[in-house]
Design a protein around this motif. Structure first.
Motif, mmCIF file in Angstrom:
data_model
loop_
_atom_site.group_PDB
_atom_site.id
_atom_site.type_symbol
_atom_site.label_atom_id
_atom_site.label_comp_id
_atom_site.label_asym_id
_atom_site.label_seq_id
_atom_site.Cartn_x
_atom_site.Cartn_y
_atom_site.Cartn_z
ATOM 1 N N ALA A 89 38.066 36.709 41.942
ATOM 2 C CA ALA A 89 35.949 37.242 42.303
ATOM 3 C C ALA A 89 35.774 38.298 40.693
ATOM 4 N N CYS A 90 37.293 38.943 40.770
ATOM 5 C CA CYS A 90 37.478 40.114 39.363
ATOM 6 C C CYS A 90 37.354 39.395 37.887
ATOM 7 N N ARG A 91 38.655 38.027 37.682
ATOM 8 C CA ARG A 91 38.946 37.825 36.561
ATOM 9 C C ARG A 91 37.809 36.750 36.195
ATOM 10 N N ARG A 92 37.238 36.005 37.049
ATOM 11 C CA ARG A 92 35.913 35.312 36.605
ATOM 12 C C ARG A 92 35.117 35.946 36.134
ATOM 13 N N CYS A 93 33.982 37.091 37.018
ATOM 14 C CA CYS A 93 33.175 38.221 36.648
ATOM 15 C C CYS A 93 33.452 38.505 35.372
ATOM 16 N N CYS B 18 31.472 46.153 32.071
ATOM 17 C CA CYS B 18 31.924 45.659 33.719
ATOM 18 C C CYS B 18 33.171 45.024 33.736
ATOM 19 N N ALA B 19 33.047 44.292 32.195
ATOM 20 C CA ALA B 19 34.520 43.314 31.981
ATOM 21 C C ALA B 19 35.338 44.613 31.944
ATOM 22 N N SER B 20 36.072 45.594 31.708
ATOM 23 C CA SER B 20 36.782 46.713 31.707
ATOM 24 C C SER B 20 37.142 46.900 33.431
ATOM 25 N N ALA B 21 36.107 47.346 33.412
ATOM 26 C CA ALA B 21 36.064 47.791 35.568
ATOM 27 C C ALA B 21 36.851 46.316 36.482
ATOM 28 N N CYS B 22 36.018 45.315 35.753
ATOM 29 C CA CYS B 22 36.962 44.161 36.678
ATOM 30 C C CYS B 22 38.679 44.135 36.290
ATOM 31 N N GLU B 23 38.974 44.416 34.847
ATOM 32 C CA GLU B 23 40.075 43.873 34.955
ATOM 33 C C GLU B 23 40.906 43.978 35.099
ATOM 34 N N VAL C 161 30.275 49.304 39.034
ATOM 35 C CA VAL C 161 29.493 48.671 37.506
ATOM 36 C C VAL C 161 29.023 47.576 37.787
ATOM 37 N N CYS C 162 29.403 46.722 37.863
ATOM 38 C CA CYS C 162 29.588 44.957 38.699
ATOM 39 C C CYS C 162 27.508 45.111 39.682
ATOM 40 N N ALA C 163 27.528 46.286 40.006
ATOM 41 C CA ALA C 163 26.114 45.973 40.870
ATOM 42 C C ALA C 163 25.085 46.589 40.124
ATOM 43 N N LEU C 164 25.172 47.920 38.417
ATOM 44 C CA LEU C 164 24.385 48.060 37.982
ATOM 45 C C LEU C 164 23.696 46.864 36.565
ATOM 46 N N THR C 165 25.788 46.459 36.147
ATOM 47 C CA THR C 165 25.363 44.940 34.857
ATOM 48 C C THR C 165 23.959 44.314 35.438
ATOM 49 N N ALA C 166 24.476 42.941 37.201
ATOM 50 C CA ALA C 166 23.971 42.275 37.869
ATOM 51 C C ALA C 166 22.474 42.582 37.507
ATOM 52 N N ARG C 167 21.966 44.279 37.700
ATOM 53 C CA ARG C 167 20.507 44.663 37.510
ATOM 54 C C ARG C 167 19.503 44.009 36.233
ATOM 55 N N CYS D 247 28.930 38.495 39.154
ATOM 56 C CA CYS D 247 28.515 40.287 39.378
ATOM 57 C C CYS D 247 28.263 40.742 40.569
ATOM 58 N N LEU D 248 27.501 39.357 41.346
ATOM 59 C CA LEU D 248 27.078 39.457 42.239
ATOM 60 C C LEU D 248 28.278 39.584 43.423
ATOM 61 N N ASP D 249 28.766 38.086 43.346
ATOM 62 C CA ASP D 249 30.083 37.456 43.989
ATOM 63 C C ASP D 249 31.292 38.914 44.103
ATOM 64 N N CYS D 250 31.751 39.384 42.659
ATOM 65 C CA CYS D 250 31.878 40.954 42.716
ATOM 66 C C CYS D 250 31.583 41.792 43.389
ATOM 67 N N VAL D 251 30.566 42.252 43.176
ATOM 68 C CA VAL D 251 29.973 43.458 44.699
ATOM 69 C C VAL D 251 30.581 43.242 45.740
ATOM 70 N N ALA D 252 30.215 41.853 46.195
ATOM 71 C CA ALA D 252 30.370 41.368 47.707
ATOM 72 C C ALA D 252 32.515 41.705 48.025
ATOM 73 N N ALA D 253 32.992 40.660 47.210
ATOM 74 C CA ALA D 253 34.231 41.076 47.192
ATOM 75 C C ALA D 253 34.699 42.179 47.615
ATOM 76 N N CYS D 254 34.415 42.872 46.355
ATOM 77 C CA CYS D 254 35.054 44.746 46.399
ATOM 78 C C CYS D 254 34.363 45.168 47.256
ATOM 79 N N GLU D 255 33.786 45.323 47.619
ATOM 80 C CA GLU D 255 33.001 45.582 48.652
ATOM 81 C C GLU D 255 34.055 45.709 50.042
ATOM 82 N N ALA D 256 34.017 44.322 50.752
ATOM 83 C CA ALA D 256 34.441 43.712 51.463
ATOM 84 C C ALA D 256 36.361 44.033 51.189
#
Lengths: 105, 105, 105, 105
Positions: free
Chosen positions: D92-96, D67-72, D45-51, D9-18
């Motif tokens: 990162a999204c696929r992995r998350c 979160c899975a829906s958001a990432c897909e 959504v990933c940030a909330l899920t991680a927390r 989730c945190l990797d995905c937040v970072a990848a999405c922000e970047a």
């Protein structure tokens, strides 16, 4: 440097979240009031700061200054408690405060 | 005073979210790059500030100072664009910046 | 309808934040453990849901379903406590759950 | 398993922000509209899920499903673009999404 600061912020979020949850399950909860309160603030501020750093926001230095204050307050409180989760949280807060102070400078 | 500042922060979150979404649908998106970028930061900072105010956090004055900076930057950019969503956003940002500066003092 | 749901989410964030802070200052904190824990989750989920609604996200219906669950759990707990802040929180949670269930449908 | 999901989730937040920031600086921004929009949702959504995972919330499985829906959705869009930041984000999204689907089950 930025990457280290992001990692320190995220470690601090995790430590604060775990500490707050663990405090709320402690027998001596009466003594953990400030700890839960500060964990909550610190986790929120660290989470925002990490995201502003990740996205390269112009606000990142100012956010880091706020984050250092949040971490220092939380470290001062958590550091007074002997629980493992508090000690781990205090350590994560101190590390994050140190890196955020550098980013803010 | 606190209640007004919370409301101004929440209005600003809503205006920034709506403005970012609307910018991303504009034909002249090329000119809206900074607008989307600053809306994103401003919404996040206002949202955190509102919550610290709601919970009576010791960090609220420092967060309000950061929030005022975020709002001023966003107002300066959005105010340059003629789109209704930008003008509404700039107005919400100015109002929020004003109340946050008072809370931070 | 969307505007009502956003307002209900934001009212619920405010009620949960205030309730958590007030619980942490109660003499009978030992009985408020679940309340603080659920306030924390509910505030976070309502805050995200409000923002997804504000921006017209495709995920808004799914987020509303999650939000309704968060609100129902928090209302069930807070509704058992006689404190004014708990009763106000339970009411805000019930209202938010109702509107989110409609948005999710 | 939980730790892996938090990290994803945190990797995905970072990848999405970047990715969002980088998209907003691309010459072909006109083609990146959906990408920025979905990066924004996915990061939140990933940030909330991680927390929620970090704190051991009862809502974590439901949040992971969202979160899975958001990432897909984000992976499907980002995966269509050749930019490095989009490809990294899609990965990162696929992995998350994969780890969140498991946690949600």
């Amino acid at each position: 440097m930025i990457r280290d600061c992001i990692d320190a912020c995220l470690d601090c979020v995790a430590a604060c979240e775990a500490c707050a949850t663990a405090c709320l399950a402690e027998p001596d909860l009466d003594m953990m009031r400030a700890c839960v309160r500060l964990d909550r603030d610190c986790a929120d501020v660290c989470a925002l700061t990490a995201r502003l750093l990740m996205r390269g926001s112009d606000l990142h230095a100012r956010a880091c200054a706020l984050c250092a204050s949040a971490c220092e307050a939380c470290a001062a409180e958590c550091g007074q408690h002997h629980h493992d989760h508090c000690q781990r949280c205090a350590e994560a807060c101190r590390r994050c405060a140190e890196l955020c102070r550098k980013m803010a400078a």
